[in-house]
Design an enzyme around this catalytic site. Structure first.
Site, PDB file in Angstrom:
ATOM      1  N   ASP A  19       0.919  -1.288  -0.057  1.00  0.00           N
ATOM      2  CA  ASP A  19      -0.033  -0.093  -0.237  1.00  0.00           C
ATOM      3  C   ASP A  19       0.786   1.325   0.091  1.00  0.00           C
ATOM      4  OD1 ASP A  19      -2.265   1.507   0.011  1.00  0.00           O
ATOM      5  OD2 ASP A  19      -2.769   1.081   2.174  1.00  0.00           O
TER       6      ASP A  19
ATOM      7  N   GLU B 129      -6.312   5.062  -8.707  1.00  0.00           N
ATOM      8  CA  GLU B 129      -7.799   5.477  -8.464  1.00  0.00           C
ATOM      9  C   GLU B 129      -8.273   6.589  -9.162  1.00  0.00           C
ATOM     10  OE1 GLU B 129      -9.855   6.259  -3.978  1.00  0.00           O
ATOM     11  OE2 GLU B 129      -7.983   5.371  -4.283  1.00  0.00           O
TER      12      GLU B 129
ATOM     13  N   LYS C 292      -9.544   1.936  -9.154  1.00  0.00           N
ATOM     14  CA  LYS C 292     -10.266   1.834  -7.764  1.00  0.00           C
ATOM     15  C   LYS C 292     -11.361   2.860  -8.027  1.00  0.00           C
ATOM     16  CE  LYS C 292      -7.425   1.867  -4.298  1.00  0.00           C
ATOM     17  NZ  LYS C 292      -6.519   2.543  -3.206  1.00  0.00           N
TER      18      LYS C 292
ATOM     19  N   THR D 285     -13.066   0.639  -3.412  1.00  0.00           N
ATOM     20  CA  THR D 285     -12.399   1.214  -2.375  1.00  0.00           C
ATOM     21  C   THR D 285     -13.353   1.890  -1.336  1.00  0.00           C
ATOM     22  OG1 THR D 285     -10.471   2.440  -1.284  1.00  0.00           O
ATOM     23  CG2 THR D 285     -11.614   3.338  -3.136  1.00  0.00           C
TER      24      THR D 285
ATOM     25  N   PHE E 211     -11.941  -1.287   4.684  1.00  0.00           N
ATOM     26  CA  PHE E 211     -10.898  -0.802   5.481  1.00  0.00           C
ATOM     27  C   PHE E 211     -10.801  -0.951   6.960  1.00  0.00           C
ATOM     28  CE2 PHE E 211      -9.810   3.411   2.934  1.00  0.00           C
ATOM     29  CZ  PHE E 211      -9.494   2.609   1.913  1.00  0.00           C
TER      30      PHE E 211
END
Length: 337
Positions: free
Chosen positions: A27, A106, A142, A167, A189
């Site tokens: 990440d 993203e 994303k 996400t 998350f």
């Protein structure tokens, strides 16, 4: 001479053991961290790209992105938007040189409630990758896990063969809707869920197995495996290694360089806590969510509502900061022409 499995377990770090049971994803937008920990895949987001773009080591990527925006022309706003998209793709392309798998890129969080806008921007990013010789099979787009984002993912997967990573996922309703949409991967998350419960409840510490973020991902994993959904579950946003170890066996886990380093130095024995066999024996019932049911069930989860909106705002704010940084370079280049 071969090493016995028992001895190998004693010798291996927690990170190496984790890789036997779970696909480890980095990440980060930092190439050095990717080189060091050798993950299969990597994820990026506006916050990570903003942080990396401010490092001197990556200035050339910023310069190339700005030059691209200038080359396409148009208004200053259009140049900055094109430079921003190009920067995400340039970072992604560099990361792909260092990993065997896929990189997640993203779509602008400011499009989180604009289904068509997300589809258009996702296709644009895929086209930018294609221009530099990177195929869509190595990219995960994303998207925010709003109803609009999930439906954009459905279209991108079914009509364009573009793989999506959903996400900012906090609720079980979001996970169910993503599975029904047939997206490639979700990123629930863990850490941000824990943050909310610590901030809003009396309990300030949790054992890993009782951690609300860990329990959320475990439920989602069990649901997906019990009912045969192909969507990959990738736990994200970790606050400590205890959360990670408690999800050993999850399909994927995306982990920051700091926690990757901690895991590489730990030598405790890891055993899978999640498995398809146990998931198939769980007592969860299958549900279907149309838009009205999704909005109601998601709205019933106060944590998820607050964290989704907060996450969108945070990513959008960092996208604005990145554009301001690029604007300085665009204006500077214009004055030199």
């Amino acid at each position: 001479m071969s090493v016995s499995p028992v001895k190998r377990q004693k010798m291996e770090s927690a990170l190496d053991q984790l890789k036997h049971h779970t696909t480890v994803v980095a990440d980060t937008g930092d190439f050095n961290a990717i080189d060091e920990y050798k993950p299969l895949d990597a994820t990026t987001n506006p916050s990570l790209i903003l942080a990396a773009a401010q490092m001197p080591a990556y200035q050339k990527l910023v310069d190339d992105a700005v030059a691209y925006g200038k080359k396409l022309g148009g208004s200053e706003e259009e140049q900055i938007k094109n430079a921003s998209d190009k920067l995400f793709v340039l970072f992604g392309a560099e990361i792909l040189k260092r990993i065997p798998g896929r990189v997640s890129t993203e779509v602008d969080a400011r499009l989180s409630f604009d289904k068509e806008g997300m589809i258009q921007r996702a296709r644009r990013l895929i086209d930018l990758y294609k221009e530099i010789g990177v195929g869509k099979d190595r990219i995960l787009i994303k998207l925010s896990s709003t109803w609009e984002g999930i439906q954009a993912g459905r279209v991108l997967e079914a009509e364009y063969g573009i793989h999506c990573n959903m996400t900012l996922l906090f609720s079980f309703a979001q996970a169910v809707a993503c599975a029904e949409a047939g997206v490639t991967l979700i990123s629930p998350f863990v850490g941000r869920i824990l943050d909310w419960y610590v901030a809003n409840g009396d309990k300030k510490t949790y054992e890993p197995s009782e951690d609300p973020g860990v329990k959320s991902v475990t439920k989602i994993y069990n649901y997906y495996k019990k009912f045969g959904y192909k969507t990959i579950v990738m736990g994200a946003s970790f606050r400590n290694t205890g959360q990670i170890k408690a999800l050993t066996g999850c399909d994927y886990l995306t982990i920051s360089p700091k926690l990757l380093a901690e895991l590489s130095k730990e030598h405790v024995k890891l055993t899978p806590t999640l498995s398809v066999k146990e998931a198939q024996a769980c007592n969860l019932e299958k549900i279907h969510l149309d838009e009205k049911a999704f909005r109601w069930h998601h709205n019933e989860d106060q944590m998820a509502v607050e964290k989704l909106s907060d996450g969108i705002r945070r990513f959008a704010a960092d996208a604005v900061k990145l554009e301001r940084m690029l604007k300085v370079d665009v204006v500077s280049r214009s004055s030199r022409v």
